[in-house]
Design a protein around this motif. Structure first.
Motif, PDB file in Angstrom:
ATOM      1  N   ALA A  79       0.834  -1.206   0.000  1.00 42.28           N
ATOM      2  CA  ALA A  79       0.000   0.000   0.000  1.00 42.28           C
ATOM      3  C   ALA A  79       0.872   1.260   0.000  1.00 42.28           C
ATOM      4  O   ALA A  79       0.572   2.236  -0.705  1.00 42.28           O
ATOM      5  N   ALA A  80       1.951   1.260   0.784  1.00 40.71           N
ATOM      6  CA  ALA A  80       2.846   2.418   0.831  1.00 40.71           C
ATOM      7  C   ALA A  80       3.509   2.641  -0.523  1.00 40.71           C
ATOM      8  O   ALA A  80       3.658   3.788  -0.977  1.00 40.71           O
ATOM      9  N   ASP A  81       3.890   1.561  -1.196  1.00 43.23           N
ATOM     10  CA  ASP A  81       4.506   1.685  -2.514  1.00 43.23           C
ATOM     11  C   ASP A  81       3.501   2.197  -3.543  1.00 43.23           C
ATOM     12  O   ASP A  81       3.856   2.965  -4.447  1.00 43.23           O
ATOM     13  N   ALA A  82       2.247   1.774  -3.419  1.00 44.17           N
ATOM     14  CA  ALA A  82       1.218   2.263  -4.343  1.00 44.17           C
ATOM     15  C   ALA A  82       1.012   3.766  -4.165  1.00 44.17           C
ATOM     16  O   ALA A  82       0.853   4.507  -5.151  1.00 44.17           O
ATOM     17  N   ARG A  83       1.018   4.238  -2.915  1.00 47.89           N
ATOM     18  CA  ARG A  83       0.886   5.677  -2.676  1.00 47.89           C
ATOM     19  C   ARG A  83       2.074   6.432  -3.249  1.00 47.89           C
ATOM     20  O   ARG A  83       1.922   7.545  -3.776  1.00 47.89           O
ATOM     21  N   LEU A  84       3.254   5.831  -3.168  1.00 44.68           N
ATOM     22  CA  LEU A  84       4.444   6.476  -3.725  1.00 44.68           C
ATOM     23  C   LEU A  84       4.345   6.570  -5.243  1.00 44.68           C
ATOM     24  O   LEU A  84       4.665   7.615  -5.831  1.00 44.68           O
ATOM     25  N   ARG A  85       3.905   5.499  -5.899  1.00 49.84           N
ATOM     26  CA  ARG A  85       3.768   5.535  -7.359  1.00 49.84           C
ATOM     27  C   ARG A  85       2.745   6.590  -7.781  1.00 49.84           C
ATOM     28  O   ARG A  85       2.929   7.303  -8.778  1.00 49.84           O
ATOM     29  N   ALA A  86       1.650   6.681  -7.024  1.00 48.71           N
ATOM     30  CA  ALA A  86       0.638   7.690  -7.341  1.00 48.71           C
ATOM     31  C   ALA A  86       1.200   9.104  -7.186  1.00 48.71           C
ATOM     32  O   ALA A  86       0.921   9.992  -8.007  1.00 48.71           O
ATOM     33  N   ALA A  87       2.010   9.320  -6.152  1.00 50.54           N
ATOM     34  CA  ALA A  87       2.600  10.645  -5.931  1.00 50.54           C
ATOM     35  C   ALA A  87       3.583  10.989  -7.047  1.00 50.54           C
ATOM     36  O   ALA A  87       3.640  12.132  -7.516  1.00 50.54           O
ATOM     37  N   ARG A  88       4.365  10.013  -7.480  1.00 49.54           N
ATOM     38  CA  ARG A  88       5.302  10.268  -8.574  1.00 49.54           C
ATOM     39  C   ARG A  88       4.570  10.531  -9.881  1.00 49.54           C
ATOM     40  O   ARG A  88       4.999  11.366 -10.690  1.00 49.54           O
ATOM     41  N   ALA A  89       3.459   9.843 -10.095  1.00 46.52           N
ATOM     42  CA  ALA A  89       2.658  10.112 -11.286  1.00 46.52           C
ATOM     43  C   ALA A  89       2.074  11.514 -11.232  1.00 46.52           C
ATOM     44  O   ALA A  89       1.891  12.165 -12.273  1.00 46.52           O
ATOM     45  N   GLY A  90       1.788  11.987 -10.013  1.00 43.63           N
ATOM     46  CA  GLY A  90       1.273  13.340  -9.868  1.00 43.63           C
ATOM     47  C   GLY A  90       2.257  14.395 -10.342  1.00 43.63           C
ATOM     48  O   GLY A  90       1.855  15.444 -10.856  1.00 43.63           O
ATOM     49  N   ILE A  91       3.558  14.136 -10.199  1.00 38.64           N
ATOM     50  CA  ILE A  91       4.574  15.079 -10.685  1.00 38.64           C
ATOM     51  C   ILE A  91       4.464  15.214 -12.194  1.00 38.64           C
ATOM     52  O   ILE A  91       4.443  16.328 -12.744  1.00 38.64           O
ATOM     53  N   ALA A  92       4.389  14.083 -12.893  1.00 39.58           N
ATOM     54  CA  ALA A  92       4.285  14.118 -14.351  1.00 39.58           C
ATOM     55  C   ALA A  92       2.996  14.786 -14.798  1.00 39.58           C
ATOM     56  O   ALA A  92       2.964  15.515 -15.800  1.00 39.58           O
ATOM     57  N   SER A  93       1.919  14.548 -14.042  1.00 36.80           N
ATOM     58  CA  SER A  93       0.639  15.156 -14.402  1.00 36.80           C
ATOM     59  C   SER A  93       0.694  16.678 -14.298  1.00 36.80           C
ATOM     60  O   SER A  93       0.232  17.391 -15.190  1.00 36.80           O
ATOM     61  N   ALA A 160       7.638  13.070   0.352  1.00 38.19           N
ATOM     62  CA  ALA A 160       7.012  12.653   1.618  1.00 38.19           C
ATOM     63  C   ALA A 160       6.522  11.218   1.521  1.00 38.19           C
ATOM     64  O   ALA A 160       6.692  10.425   2.452  1.00 38.19           O
ATOM     65  N   ALA A 161       5.914  10.861   0.379  1.00 30.66           N
ATOM     66  CA  ALA A 161       5.432   9.488   0.199  1.00 30.66           C
ATOM     67  C   ALA A 161       6.594   8.498   0.191  1.00 30.66           C
ATOM     68  O   ALA A 161       6.481   7.384   0.720  1.00 30.66           O
ATOM     69  N   GLU A 162       7.716   8.912  -0.388  1.00 25.73           N
ATOM     70  CA  GLU A 162       8.896   8.035  -0.396  1.00 25.73           C
ATOM     71  C   GLU A 162       9.428   7.823   1.015  1.00 25.73           C
ATOM     72  O   GLU A 162       9.776   6.702   1.414  1.00 25.73           O
ATOM     73  N   LEU A 163       9.473   8.896   1.795  1.00 26.66           N
ATOM     74  CA  LEU A 163       9.932   8.789   3.178  1.00 26.66           C
ATOM     75  C   LEU A 163       8.957   7.960   4.011  1.00 26.66           C
ATOM     76  O   LEU A 163       9.368   7.175   4.870  1.00 26.66           O
ATOM     77  N   GLU A 164       7.678   8.127   3.756  1.00 24.21           N
ATOM     78  CA  GLU A 164       6.693   7.344   4.496  1.00 24.21           C
ATOM     79  C   GLU A 164       6.760   5.870   4.124  1.00 24.21           C
ATOM     80  O   GLU A 164       6.519   4.997   4.967  1.00 24.21           O
ATOM     81  N   ALA A 165       7.080   5.578   2.862  1.00 19.98           N
ATOM     82  CA  ALA A 165       7.268   4.180   2.472  1.00 19.98           C
ATOM     83  C   ALA A 165       8.482   3.587   3.187  1.00 19.98           C
ATOM     84  O   ALA A 165       8.457   2.440   3.646  1.00 19.98           O
ATOM     85  N   SER A 166       9.544   4.394   3.322  1.00 19.41           N
ATOM     86  CA  SER A 166      10.718   3.947   4.069  1.00 19.41           C
ATOM     87  C   SER A 166      10.378   3.747   5.539  1.00 19.41           C
ATOM     88  O   SER A 166      10.789   2.758   6.168  1.00 19.41           O
ATOM     89  N   ASP A 167       9.584   4.683   6.082  1.00 19.22           N
ATOM     90  CA  ASP A 167       9.183   4.568   7.485  1.00 19.22           C
ATOM     91  C   ASP A 167       8.300   3.341   7.699  1.00 19.22           C
ATOM     92  O   ASP A 167       8.367   2.690   8.747  1.00 19.22           O
ATOM     93  N   ALA A 168       7.471   3.017   6.711  1.00 17.47           N
ATOM     94  CA  ALA A 168       6.618   1.831   6.823  1.00 17.47           C
ATOM     95  C   ALA A 168       7.468   0.568   6.898  1.00 17.47           C
ATOM     96  O   ALA A 168       7.143  -0.372   7.639  1.00 17.47           O
ATOM     97  N   ARG A 169       8.567   0.528   6.159  1.00 18.23           N
ATOM     98  CA  ARG A 169       9.464  -0.630   6.223  1.00 18.23           C
ATOM     99  C   ARG A 169      10.095  -0.757   7.604  1.00 18.23           C
ATOM    100  O   ARG A 169      10.219  -1.849   8.155  1.00 18.23           O
ATOM    101  N   GLN A 170      10.481   0.391   8.164  1.00 14.04           N
ATOM    102  CA  GLN A 170      11.054   0.357   9.496  1.00 14.04           C
ATOM    103  C   GLN A 170      10.010  -0.041  10.539  1.00 14.04           C
ATOM    104  O   GLN A 170      10.326  -0.723  11.515  1.00 14.04           O
ATOM    105  N   SER A 171       8.771   0.365  10.334  1.00 20.54           N
ATOM    106  CA  SER A 171       7.700  -0.027  11.257  1.00 20.54           C
ATOM    107  C   SER A 171       7.492  -1.535  11.231  1.00 20.54           C
ATOM    108  O   SER A 171       7.348  -2.174  12.285  1.00 20.54           O
TER     109      SER A 171
END
Length: 468
Positions: A79-93, A160-171
């Motif tokens: 789920a965290a990775d999906a949010r990251l992909r969506a955020a990165r797609a938002g940059i291109a959009s 932020a989404a990338e950092l949160e994905a990293s934080d999710a791994r640590q969690s």
């Protein structure tokens, strides 16, 4: 055409004047709060984070296998990775809002005119066919920096989404390490609980024999039975503790329970965390703290973009193509069609929409700042709690080890006296059971200290982990 262009220049100048003088006026309350600084909280800024794979210090092969599986398969990380992909797609959009866009068109139409239409008689009631090949070109100019601000906001959200994905791994890693330590500690404790139960049963048997031969009062048997029942209850709780920890490991690593049960037996790790080089500056390196700060900066970009909404939007549109009734004429020079359409959108009166949007974005910035400040304050509090807890556990464990040594010496002395016939077997059994219970207490403190060390690492933060 030349006369038309000379007439257009004053009109363009007039439009530019209207753009400057007639735009809606932004009005928003100033910010009520600012992000907290490390200096304001007496937090050091210099620090070196823990390695992302800090658990390798435990040197436990089974733990590393479980962690590798969990970091591959845990649904929360997906789920965290999906949010990251969506955020990165938002940059291109957002980046696609400006610059050149081209659309191709290919079409054909066939129509019949009315016999009663206001057309020359030769064209009434006739069928006509029109083939068209064209390309639409549009170019949007970011004169006021709106897209640049939106792009900065989108990049901040992605970071932020990338950092949160990293934080999710640590969690996930912290939760699994904690459950693993609990599981191994419970397994070691179960062995001692079984030993304690055997000793309690032996004490009951000894008491029954002594009462039978008139060497003790019946109350001694009742006390021994109560102690055995208490031992049975603690043994049951110990088995339940193992099951709960094993179930947690299975869920965290996304594996069946049989995979956890099949892991080879192992002792509780002997791991001591060196706290001397630790610094409060590591708090600023925590992924969740950095993510909260990135969201503050992203919100600032959204505010800047909302302010840019008050200024004109300038576009240049061009259509170039070929159009003819007969297909054979479609590619002839006379079939050319050109249309140039500059456009300027001027927000003269929005009925409060633009101000409401700006106020909303400003409120989101206030909320992002508050969230960042609260995240940082929570991190400082948690670090203080875990640091003091670890210090207390270390002192308690050291004291318990000294008490355990003294208890072992006492057992050795009582055993010598029992061998010499100077004390009863019941006294030796009672002393041995006290040693077992002291070992249980020492084991529990050791397990808690290991878990507290993991909690302190989680609180202080680690280097960002690579996303999948």
């Amino acid at each position: 055409m030349r006369n038309y262009n000379t007439t257009l220049l004053p009109v363009s100048a007039l439009l530019a004047l209207l753009a400057v003088s007639g735009c809606a006026t932004p009005a928003v309350a100033p910010l009520q709060s600012q992000p907290l600084t490390p200096a304001a909280l007496a937090v050091s800024e210099a620090a070196t984070p823990f390695a992302a794979d800090w658990w390798r210090a435990l040197n436990d092969a089974s733990l590393e296998l479980l962690l590798a599986q969990a970091l591959r398969s845990n649904p929360g990380l997906d789920a965290a990775d999906a949010r990251l992909r969506a955020a990165r797609a938002g940059i291109a959009s957002v980046a696609s809002n400006d610059g050149l866009k081209v659309n191709g068109n290919l079409g054909a139409s066939r129509a019949r005119t009315s016999e009663f239409d206001a057309l020359p008689p030769a064209m009434l009631g006739q069928w006509t066919t029109l083939q068209t090949v064209s390309a639409d070109f549009s170019y949007r100019f970011d004169f006021w920096g709106k897209t640049r601000a939106q792009l900065a906001a989108a990049r901040g959200q992605a970071r932020a989404a990338e950092l949160e994905a990293s934080d999710a791994r640590q969690s996930v890693a912290y939760a699994l390490v904690g459950s693993y330590l609990e599981w191994r500690g419970a397994q070691a404790a179960l062995t001692l609980l079984q030993q304690d139960r055997q000793q309690a049963a032996s004490l009951l048997q000894n008491a029954e024999q002594r009462v039978k031969h008139g060497l003790a009062q019946p109350d001694e048997v009742l006390q021994a039975r109560a102690q055995l029942a208490d031992s049975d209850e603690r043994l049951l709780r110990g088995e339940q503790r193992i099951s709960a920890a094993a179930h947690a490991l299975a869920a965290l690593s996304a594996q069946p329970q049989a995979a956890i049960d099949a892991l080879p037996a192992a002792a509780l790790p002997q791991w001591t965390l060196d706290t001397a080089p630790l610094s409060s500056g590591q708090l600023g390196l925590r992924a969740d703290v950095q993510a909260a700060r990135e969201r503050v900066e992203a919100s600032r970009g959204n505010v800047a973009a909302a302010r840019a909404d008050f200024y004109p939007d300038v576009r240049l549109n061009l259509m170039a193509g070929l159009s003819a009734q007969e297909l054979g004429d479609l590619f002839s020079p006379g079939a050319r069609v050109l249309r140039l359409a500059p456009a300027l959108t001027l927000p003269l009166f929005s009925n409060g929409e633009l101000n409401a949007r700006l106020d909303s974005r400003s409120a989101e910035l206030e909320a992002a700042i508050a969230s960042y400040n609260q995240t940082l304050l929570n991190a400082i509090r948690d670090t203080a709690d875990h640091s003091s807890q670890l210090a207390r556990l270390r002192s308690a464990e050291a004291a318990k080890q000294q008490a355990l040594l003294a208890r072992r010496d006492s057992v050795a002395k009582v055993q010598s006296r029992a061998s010499a016939g100077l004390t009863t077997p019941a006294s030796l059994l009672a002393e041995q059971r006290q040693l077992t219970q002291a070992r249980l207490a020492a084991l529990e403190l050791h397990t808690q200290r290991l878990q507290s060390q993991a909690a302190l690492i989680r609180t202080l933060g680690t280097a960002p982990a690579a996303t999948r």
